[in-house]
Scaffold this motif. Sequence first.
Motif, PDB file in Angstrom:
ATOM      1  N   HIS A  39       0.873  -1.107  -0.072  1.00  0.00           N
ATOM      2  CA  HIS A  39      -0.014   0.185  -0.201  1.00  0.00           C
ATOM      3  C   HIS A  39       0.944   1.352  -0.086  1.00  0.00           C
ATOM      4  N   PHE A  40       0.349   2.525  -0.510  1.00  0.00           N
ATOM      5  CA  PHE A  40       0.877   3.638  -0.848  1.00  0.00           C
ATOM      6  C   PHE A  40       0.338   4.921  -0.281  1.00  0.00           C
ATOM      7  N   PRO A  41       1.064   5.817   0.066  1.00  0.00           N
ATOM      8  CA  PRO A  41       0.170   6.964   0.241  1.00  0.00           C
ATOM      9  C   PRO A  41      -0.397   7.809  -0.910  1.00  0.00           C
ATOM     10  N   GLN A  42      -1.453   8.640  -0.695  1.00  0.00           N
ATOM     11  CA  GLN A  42      -1.998   9.251  -1.781  1.00  0.00           C
ATOM     12  C   GLN A  42      -1.366   9.979  -2.853  1.00  0.00           C
ATOM     13  N   GLY A  43      -1.136   9.748  -4.029  1.00  0.00           N
ATOM     14  CA  GLY A  43      -0.427  10.269  -5.079  1.00  0.00           C
ATOM     15  C   GLY A  43       1.033  10.001  -5.246  1.00  0.00           C
ATOM     16  N   GLU A  44       1.339   8.690  -4.374  1.00  0.00           N
ATOM     17  CA  GLU A  44       2.857   8.222  -4.461  1.00  0.00           C
ATOM     18  C   GLU A  44       2.827   7.028  -4.921  1.00  0.00           C
ATOM     19  N   PRO A  45       3.912   6.635  -5.471  1.00  0.00           N
ATOM     20  CA  PRO A  45       5.089   7.411  -6.084  1.00  0.00           C
ATOM     21  C   PRO A  45       4.856   8.310  -7.191  1.00  0.00           C
ATOM     22  N   GLY A  46       4.843   9.663  -7.011  1.00  0.00           N
ATOM     23  CA  GLY A  46       4.388  10.509  -7.914  1.00  0.00           C
ATOM     24  C   GLY A  46       5.363  11.011  -9.261  1.00  0.00           C
ATOM     25  N   ALA A  83      -5.143   1.943  -7.974  1.00  0.00           N
ATOM     26  CA  ALA A  83      -5.299   3.456  -7.476  1.00  0.00           C
ATOM     27  C   ALA A  83      -6.342   3.376  -6.828  1.00  0.00           C
ATOM     28  N   SER A  84      -6.575   4.252  -5.791  1.00  0.00           N
ATOM     29  CA  SER A  84      -7.921   4.755  -5.382  1.00  0.00           C
ATOM     30  C   SER A  84      -8.739   5.485  -6.252  1.00  0.00           C
ATOM     31  N   PRO A  85     -10.011   5.476  -6.131  1.00  0.00           N
ATOM     32  CA  PRO A  85     -10.779   5.820  -7.055  1.00  0.00           C
ATOM     33  C   PRO A  85     -11.048   7.305  -7.326  1.00  0.00           C
ATOM     34  N   GLU A  86     -10.468   8.151  -6.483  1.00  0.00           N
ATOM     35  CA  GLU A  86     -10.878   9.530  -6.446  1.00  0.00           C
ATOM     36  C   GLU A  86     -10.172  10.311  -7.815  1.00  0.00           C
ATOM     37  N   GLY A  87      -9.210   9.843  -8.348  1.00  0.00           N
ATOM     38  CA  GLY A  87      -8.439  10.602  -9.285  1.00  0.00           C
ATOM     39  C   GLY A  87      -9.041  10.152 -10.550  1.00  0.00           C
ATOM     40  N   THR A  88      -8.519  11.023 -11.774  1.00  0.00           N
ATOM     41  CA  THR A  88      -8.953  10.702 -13.025  1.00  0.00           C
ATOM     42  C   THR A  88      -8.507   9.539 -13.635  1.00  0.00           C
ATOM     43  N   ALA A  89      -9.145   8.853 -14.781  1.00  0.00           N
ATOM     44  CA  ALA A  89      -8.641   7.348 -15.172  1.00  0.00           C
ATOM     45  C   ALA A  89      -7.096   7.562 -15.507  1.00  0.00           C
ATOM     46  N   ILE A 118       8.649 -11.934 -13.329  1.00  0.00           N
ATOM     47  CA  ILE A 118       7.573 -11.118 -12.838  1.00  0.00           C
ATOM     48  C   ILE A 118       6.863 -10.575 -14.036  1.00  0.00           C
ATOM     49  N   HIS A 119       5.604 -10.657 -13.935  1.00  0.00           N
ATOM     50  CA  HIS A 119       4.537 -10.088 -14.847  1.00  0.00           C
ATOM     51  C   HIS A 119       3.841  -9.278 -14.344  1.00  0.00           C
ATOM     52  N   ALA A 120       4.207  -7.879 -14.454  1.00  0.00           N
ATOM     53  CA  ALA A 120       3.688  -6.427 -14.011  1.00  0.00           C
ATOM     54  C   ALA A 120       2.660  -5.976 -15.079  1.00  0.00           C
ATOM     55  N   TRP A 121       1.290  -5.349 -14.495  1.00  0.00           N
ATOM     56  CA  TRP A 121       0.750  -4.644 -15.186  1.00  0.00           C
ATOM     57  C   TRP A 121      -0.142  -3.473 -14.337  1.00  0.00           C
ATOM     58  N   ALA A 122      -0.746  -2.717 -14.886  1.00  0.00           N
ATOM     59  CA  ALA A 122      -1.638  -1.935 -14.045  1.00  0.00           C
ATOM     60  C   ALA A 122      -3.039  -2.013 -14.597  1.00  0.00           C
ATOM     61  N   ARG A 123      -4.150  -1.939 -13.331  1.00  0.00           N
ATOM     62  CA  ARG A 123      -5.483  -2.112 -14.024  1.00  0.00           C
ATOM     63  C   ARG A 123      -6.389  -1.109 -13.057  1.00  0.00           C
ATOM     64  N   ALA A 124      -5.632   0.281 -12.964  1.00  0.00           N
ATOM     65  CA  ALA A 124      -6.196   1.138 -12.087  1.00  0.00           C
ATOM     66  C   ALA A 124      -7.482   1.615 -12.029  1.00  0.00           C
ATOM     67  N   GLU A 125      -8.276   1.670 -13.483  1.00  0.00           N
ATOM     68  CA  GLU A 125      -9.504   2.006 -13.747  1.00  0.00           C
ATOM     69  C   GLU A 125     -10.558   1.224 -13.529  1.00  0.00           C
ATOM     70  N   ARG A 126     -10.411  -0.067 -13.120  1.00  0.00           N
ATOM     71  CA  ARG A 126     -11.486  -0.959 -12.953  1.00  0.00           C
ATOM     72  C   ARG A 126     -11.543  -1.897 -11.797  1.00  0.00           C
ATOM     73  N   ASP A 127     -12.563  -2.366 -11.332  1.00  0.00           N
ATOM     74  CA  ASP A 127     -12.618  -3.509 -10.116  1.00  0.00           C
ATOM     75  C   ASP A 127     -12.082  -2.816  -8.549  1.00  0.00           C
ATOM     76  N   ALA A 128     -12.414  -1.650  -8.363  1.00  0.00           N
ATOM     77  CA  ALA A 128     -12.159  -1.205  -7.071  1.00  0.00           C
ATOM     78  C   ALA A 128     -12.592  -2.084  -5.954  1.00  0.00           C
ATOM     79  N   LEU A 129     -11.537  -2.459  -4.916  1.00  0.00           N
ATOM     80  CA  LEU A 129     -11.808  -3.337  -4.067  1.00  0.00           C
ATOM     81  C   LEU A 129     -12.754  -2.895  -3.032  1.00  0.00           C
ATOM     82  N   ALA A 130     -13.663  -3.067  -2.843  1.00  0.00           N
ATOM     83  CA  ALA A 130     -14.508  -2.660  -1.779  1.00  0.00           C
ATOM     84  C   ALA A 130     -13.982  -3.207  -0.065  1.00  0.00           C
ATOM     85  N   PRO A 131     -13.941  -2.871   0.794  1.00  0.00           N
ATOM     86  CA  PRO A 131     -13.303  -3.105   2.009  1.00  0.00           C
ATOM     87  C   PRO A 131     -13.725  -4.837   2.404  1.00  0.00           C
TER      88      PRO A 131
END
Length: 207
Positions: A39-46, A83-89, A118-131
């Motif tokens: 887990h990371f702080p908001q906006g980091e690593p920027g 990423a958390s859902p508050e930012g733009t896509a 290591i197989h790495a990719w980003a999928r920030a725009e979908r599937d937000a994890l509810a608590p």
Amino acid sequence: MPATRRSRRVRAETWERLSRDDPTFTGYIEALPGLFTVHFPQGEPGSRGGWPAPEVFGRYLEQLAPHRATLLEARALLVIGRASPEGTAEINQDLAGQRIALVERLLRAALGDAAPPIHAWARAERDALAPEKFRRLKVRAVLSWDAEVTRRILDPSDLTSRSGPEWDATLKTINRNVLIVPLYCDGLDFHPQPSFQGVLDPSKEIR
């Protein structure tokens, strides 16, 4: 490009394609044991750089160190950025990309030359994890930059008793994460929907 690097790049693209287009993929991942969340702080690593400082990077490494042997046993590691859902896509996708790059650095620093692919990719725009959904993950370890943040993520108290702002803060903290998924097979045992059958056949990959 050397064959090994090209093969690894294609494999990462293959996993990303499956995660994007096969609706059963997330369910398979969530059912696997021994996951790690970073887990990371908001906006980091920027994009401005400067984070994490060496001591923060070292803190993450210290949390990863007890699990080195377990990670080395894996045939491959999936590293999936969110990423958390508050930012733009666009902003969220960039953040998720920065986060997976940092986690790759952490894994290579912790595991050295013996690290599995290591197989790495980003999928920030979908599937937000509810608590509630996050709690169902079979997590081996939660890593963060701050012990108090880790405590809040692992807080077992009843989510329904939290106020709206508390629940929202938990949602955002949980989703500023990278999921590390150790695979103890080579991926050929994954059986996606029929349109993707055979996509992981090594004979069909670009060499």
